[in-house]
Design a protein around this motif. Structure first.
Motif, mmCIF file in Angstrom:
data_model
loop_
_atom_site.group_PDB
_atom_site.id
_atom_site.type_symbol
_atom_site.label_atom_id
_atom_site.label_comp_id
_atom_site.label_asym_id
_atom_site.label_seq_id
_atom_site.Cartn_x
_atom_site.Cartn_y
_atom_site.Cartn_z
ATOM 1 N N GLN A 153 -11.539 47.444 71.639
ATOM 2 C CA GLN A 153 -12.312 46.636 70.765
ATOM 3 C C GLN A 153 -11.410 46.473 69.590
ATOM 4 O OE1 GLN A 153 -15.740 49.411 70.264
ATOM 5 N NE2 GLN A 153 -16.847 48.630 71.653
ATOM 6 N N ARG A 154 -10.658 47.362 69.048
ATOM 7 C CA ARG A 154 -9.676 47.029 67.829
ATOM 8 C C ARG A 154 -8.534 46.110 68.441
ATOM 9 N NH1 ARG A 154 -10.008 52.970 67.452
ATOM 10 N NH2 ARG A 154 -7.919 53.361 67.870
ATOM 11 N N PHE A 163 -20.003 45.094 68.122
ATOM 12 C CA PHE A 163 -19.412 45.862 67.513
ATOM 13 C C PHE A 163 -18.637 45.435 66.213
ATOM 14 C CE2 PHE A 163 -16.620 44.550 71.244
ATOM 15 C CZ PHE A 163 -15.491 44.237 70.238
ATOM 16 N N ARG A 179 -18.624 47.502 62.882
ATOM 17 C CA ARG A 179 -18.002 48.930 62.968
ATOM 18 C C ARG A 179 -16.722 49.015 62.022
ATOM 19 N NH1 ARG A 179 -18.661 50.457 69.271
ATOM 20 N NH2 ARG A 179 -21.049 49.933 69.281
ATOM 21 N N TYR A 180 -16.280 50.048 61.596
ATOM 22 C CA TYR A 180 -15.217 50.614 60.994
ATOM 23 C C TYR A 180 -14.210 50.743 62.181
ATOM 24 C CZ TYR A 180 -17.505 50.478 56.813
ATOM 25 O OH TYR A 180 -18.216 49.611 55.586
ATOM 26 N N ASN A 191 -12.230 53.401 62.988
ATOM 27 C CA ASN A 191 -12.531 54.520 63.440
ATOM 28 C C ASN A 191 -13.764 54.668 64.354
ATOM 29 O OD1 ASN A 191 -14.253 54.956 61.593
ATOM 30 N ND2 ASN A 191 -13.391 56.573 60.525
ATOM 31 N N GLN A 192 -14.572 53.837 64.371
ATOM 32 C CA GLN A 192 -15.758 53.733 64.976
ATOM 33 C C GLN A 192 -15.821 52.929 66.341
ATOM 34 O OE1 GLN A 192 -18.457 52.096 61.871
ATOM 35 N NE2 GLN A 192 -19.285 54.306 61.341
ATOM 36 N N ALA A 193 -14.614 52.206 66.534
ATOM 37 C CA ALA A 193 -14.446 51.474 67.665
ATOM 38 C C ALA A 193 -13.484 51.911 68.566
ATOM 39 C CB ALA A 193 -13.955 49.948 67.094
ATOM 40 N N SER A 194 -13.650 51.428 69.769
ATOM 41 C CA SER A 194 -12.588 51.878 70.901
ATOM 42 C C SER A 194 -11.308 51.119 70.571
ATOM 43 C CB SER A 194 -13.084 51.755 72.227
ATOM 44 O OG SER A 194 -13.242 50.144 72.555
ATOM 45 N N THR A 227 -14.680 46.972 57.660
ATOM 46 C CA THR A 227 -15.104 46.715 59.193
ATOM 47 C C THR A 227 -14.223 45.712 60.063
ATOM 48 O OG1 THR A 227 -16.264 44.606 58.623
ATOM 49 C CG2 THR A 227 -17.678 46.850 58.453
ATOM 50 N N HIS A 268 -10.554 50.997 55.690
ATOM 51 C CA HIS A 268 -11.868 50.932 55.156
ATOM 52 C C HIS A 268 -12.795 49.759 55.104
ATOM 53 C CE1 HIS A 268 -8.486 49.502 52.963
ATOM 54 N NE2 HIS A 268 -9.265 48.731 52.133
#
Ligand code: ADP
Length: 242
Positions: free
Chosen positions: A141-142, A129, A132-133, A135-138, A96, A94
């Protein structure tokens, strides 16, 4: 020095680690390699005091915890002195990526926008990026976000579990060169990796585990001239898939 001696650990009557000893020195990079399911992550958790072994001891900068612990003895995980980045990354869904990165800083009452943050975001090409949250990142990226979060805590020992597994070649190269730099700045690094070239070029020590045991260890040259048949087999399999 972060040192594990004669560590054994079972889960549900299955021995996952058998009498494993290793040490991580400040300023040195140790690469831990081996097939999946051999206990590498379990060993990482034990070194980070997130899991307790059945027997053996772990010493951090002169303080020794001998297992099983006395009833009255409690272990306080020496975080962020010892910081781990797991494959699962453990990002709060929840928040970013940027909030994930800075939350441990604000929780510790530290500046949550230090110059180093901007440096790392730029270096790892993250500015487009970070809002982004998860779940919106690859996954790549995470992975970068989890690594930056760990680096901002200025750990003295950094334990990494295959953190380049979802990065492209360029990002992997940036992260690996950063790890070498961190090593040269005095951080002790243990990294589980399947990147043989990185292990060969950057590691001071390579440890090969199989079946819950250390089968072979030594300088990076063990990757070129392995003594044990099990390591030769493992290396030839890795070479055929990489
Ligand atoms: P590796 O990192 O080398 O792939 P792991 O340390 O993750 O190996 O796992 C070693 C073995 O221990 C595996 O068989 C795994 O299923 C088992 N294992 C790991 N954690 C647990 C757990 N919490 N409970 C039961 N079994 C576990």
């Amino acid at each position: 020095m972060l040192e594990a001696k004669n560590i054994s650990k079972s889960y549900e009557n299955t021995k996952v680690l058998k009498d494993v000893s290793l040490s991580i020195e400040r300023g040195k990079i140790c690469a831990l390699i081996g097939p999946s399911g051999t206990g590498k992550t379990t060993l990482l958790k034990i070194l980070a005091f997130l899991e307790q072994p059945d027997s053996g001891s772990v010493t951090i900068d002169g303080i020794t915890y001998k297992y099983p612990l006395e009833k009255s003895q409690k272990v306080e995980a020496p975080w962020p002195k010892v910081t781990v980045v797991f494959q699962q990354l453990f990002l709060w869904p929840h928040l970013t990526l940027l909030q994930n990165i800075t939350l441990p800083l604000s929780a510790r009452g530290l500046d949550d926008n230090p110059p180093r943050l901007q440096e790392l975001l730029k270096l790892f090409d993250m500015n487009h990026f970070v809002y982004r949250y998860p779940n919106q990142a690859s996954i790549g990226q995470r992975q970068r976000a989890a690594l930056v979060r760990a680096l901002l805590l200025n750990p003295e020992y950094l334990l990494l579990d295959e953190i380049t597994s979802s990065l492209d070649i360029e990002q992997t190269a940036i992260i690996l060169s950063q790890l070498k730099k961190l090593g040269s700045q005095g951080i002790g690094i243990l990294t589980i990796t399947h990147l043989l070239q990185f292990a060969h070029e950057a590691a001071d020590k390579v440890i090969f585990m199989a079946g819950g045991e250390i089968v072979e260890e030594g300088g990076p040259n063990i990757l070129l001239t392995p003594k044990h048949e099990r390591l030769s087999q493992f290396l030839s399999v890795l070479k055929t898939v990489s």
